[in-house]
Design an enzyme around this catalytic site. Structure first.
Site, PDB file in Angstrom:
ATOM      1  N   GLU A  47       0.857  -1.199   0.000  1.00  0.00           N
ATOM      2  CA  GLU A  47       0.000   0.000   0.000  1.00  0.00           C
ATOM      3  C   GLU A  47       0.884   1.237   0.000  1.00  0.00           C
ATOM      4  O   GLU A  47       1.630   1.480   0.949  1.00  0.00           O
ATOM      5  CB  GLU A  47      -0.899  -0.007   1.249  1.00  0.00           C
ATOM      6  CG  GLU A  47      -1.698   1.281   1.400  1.00  0.00           C
ATOM      7  CD  GLU A  47      -2.464   1.375   2.733  1.00  0.00           C
ATOM      8  OE1 GLU A  47      -2.612   0.353   3.424  1.00  0.00           O
ATOM      9  OE2 GLU A  47      -2.886   2.491   3.073  1.00  0.00           O
ATOM     10  N   ARG A  51       0.364  10.363   0.345  1.00  0.00           N
ATOM     11  CA  ARG A  51       0.706  11.456   1.253  1.00  0.00           C
ATOM     12  C   ARG A  51       1.886  12.254   0.768  1.00  0.00           C
ATOM     13  O   ARG A  51       2.273  13.234   1.386  1.00  0.00           O
ATOM     14  CB  ARG A  51       1.084  10.880   2.628  1.00  0.00           C
ATOM     15  CG  ARG A  51      -0.035  10.238   3.351  1.00  0.00           C
ATOM     16  CD  ARG A  51       0.366  10.122   4.805  1.00  0.00           C
ATOM     17  NE  ARG A  51      -0.029   8.863   5.344  1.00  0.00           N
ATOM     18  CZ  ARG A  51       0.416   8.384   6.497  1.00  0.00           C
ATOM     19  NH1 ARG A  51       1.291   9.057   7.195  1.00  0.00           N
ATOM     20  NH2 ARG A  51      -0.012   7.240   6.940  1.00  0.00           N
ATOM     21  N   THR A  75      -4.705   6.195   1.652  1.00  0.00           N
ATOM     22  CA  THR A  75      -4.974   7.608   1.960  1.00  0.00           C
ATOM     23  C   THR A  75      -5.864   8.269   0.906  1.00  0.00           C
ATOM     24  O   THR A  75      -5.773   9.476   0.688  1.00  0.00           O
ATOM     25  CB  THR A  75      -3.675   8.431   2.144  1.00  0.00           C
ATOM     26  OG1 THR A  75      -2.631   7.584   2.605  1.00  0.00           O
ATOM     27  CG2 THR A  75      -3.863   9.531   3.173  1.00  0.00           C
ATOM     28  N   LYS A 135     -10.941  -1.765   6.270  1.00  0.00           N
ATOM     29  CA  LYS A 135      -9.749  -1.449   7.067  1.00  0.00           C
ATOM     30  C   LYS A 135     -10.274  -0.912   8.402  1.00  0.00           C
ATOM     31  O   LYS A 135     -11.155  -0.030   8.408  1.00  0.00           O
ATOM     32  CB  LYS A 135      -8.961  -0.379   6.328  1.00  0.00           C
ATOM     33  CG  LYS A 135      -7.881   0.304   7.137  1.00  0.00           C
ATOM     34  CD  LYS A 135      -7.122   1.282   6.239  1.00  0.00           C
ATOM     35  CE  LYS A 135      -6.051   2.023   7.006  1.00  0.00           C
ATOM     36  NZ  LYS A 135      -5.129   2.741   6.114  1.00  0.00           N
TER      37      LYS A 135
HETATM   38  O1  LIG Z   1      -2.597   7.225   5.371  1.00  0.00           O
HETATM   39  C1  LIG Z   1      -3.533   6.459   5.531  1.00  0.00           C
HETATM   40  O2  LIG Z   1      -4.451   6.305   4.759  1.00  0.00           O
HETATM   41  C2  LIG Z   1      -3.606   5.645   6.703  1.00  0.00           C
HETATM   42  O3  LIG Z   1      -4.503   4.901   6.817  1.00  0.00           O
HETATM   43  C3  LIG Z   1      -2.613   5.739   7.721  1.00  0.00           C
HETATM   44  C4  LIG Z   1      -1.774   4.505   7.820  1.00  0.00           C
HETATM   45  O4  LIG Z   1      -2.483   3.354   7.563  1.00  0.00           O
HETATM   46  C5  LIG Z   1      -1.208   4.484   9.145  1.00  0.00           C
HETATM   47  O5  LIG Z   1      -0.557   5.699   9.379  1.00  0.00           O
HETATM   48  C6  LIG Z   1      -0.269   3.379   9.385  1.00  0.00           C
HETATM   49  O6  LIG Z   1      -0.140   3.363  10.732  1.00  0.00           O
HETATM   50  P1  LIG Z   1       1.169   2.994  11.521  1.00  0.00           P
HETATM   51  O7  LIG Z   1       1.482   1.571  11.221  1.00  0.00           O
HETATM   52  O8  LIG Z   1       0.715   3.220  12.916  1.00  0.00           O
HETATM   53  O9  LIG Z   1       2.210   3.958  11.111  1.00  0.00           O
END
Ligand SMILES: O=C(O)C(=O)C[C@H](O)[C@H](O)COP(=O)(O)O
Length: 213
Positions: A47, A51, A75, A135
């Site tokens: 994925e 961003r 995202t 998700k």
């Molecule tokens: O940007 C997006 O669409 C998201 O959904 C955020 C990510 O899935 C999380 O930031 C991952 O989370 P961590 O593993 O805690 O770093």
């Protein structure tokens, strides 16, 4: 039986890898080596978050140059981004949350959408539009393993990919749940390893995580 024209079904994404790396790509030249490092470690569902400015280009490059990977976009916040991600070659789409417009738009297209949800009501809105795979985001902050256990009673047959705050210490607890097929996380592709182009470390992290299951 599916009620969509998707070229791939969400269960095909969920069943392909228990760990879905959440990738933040700042430099386009990192896209292909990072994808290859993850695939070398045994993880082939990727994925790329939308961003960073080069995210769409990164998806297009990985789709072309790393065909052994299933490449998706994360995202996605609106229909315009959905279209851009599809045009770039994304094979699946993941969103942090969901709007009815986005859910409906994705149903009309060919690329599966995995909507983000944090509550039962949000799942119910998705279910009304035919969605079964979600998700769970942000997983840890939204009640984590205990919340998902509680979801499994009323939401039989609904599958989740929890993401957000999951670590090497907790991913197995999520994967042990009956309603979880895979988890998402950024720890498997840490930004310091990407910045220093330490691809061997990323491959090693994948192997360790998969061997631990
Ligand atoms: O940007 C997006 O669409 C998201 O959904 C955020 C990510 O899935 C999380 O930031 C991952 O989370 P961590 O593993 O805690 O770093």
């Amino acid at each position: 039986m599916s009620d969509n024209n998707w070229s791939l079904q969400p269960q095909d994404v969920f069943k392909r890898s228990p760990i879905v790396p959440v990738m933040v790509i700042n430099k386009i030249e990192h896209a292909v080596p990072l994808a290859k490092a993850l695939v070398a470690g045994g993880i082939s569902v990727l994925e790329v978050t939308l961003r960073t400015p080069c995210a769409l280009e990164a998806i297009a490059k990985i789709a072309k140059e790393v065909p052994e990977a299933l490449i998706g976009a994360g995202t996605i916040l609106n229909e315009a981004q959905l279209q851009q991600a599809v045009d770039a070659g994304s094979q699946f789409i993941i969103t942090p949350g969901a709007t009815v417009d986005l859910l409906k738009a994705a149903k009309k297209g060919n690329v599966p959408l995995i909507p983000g949800v944090a509550s039962i009501s949000e799942v119910m809105v998705g279910m009304e539009l035919g969605y079964t795979h979600f998700k769970f985001f942000p997983a840890e902050a939204s009640g984590g393993v205990n919340a998902l256990k509680s979801f499994s009673g009323p939401l039989a047959n609904i599958r989740f990919c929890p993401t957000g705050g999951i670590s090497p210490a907790t991913y197995k607890d999520y994967l042990a749940l009956d309603n979880v097929d895979c988890i998402g996380g950024s720890w498997i592709a840490p930004s310091d390893a990407v910045d220093s182009e330490d691809w061997a470390r990323i491959t090693q992290l994948c192997k360790e995580a998969l061997n631990g299951l």
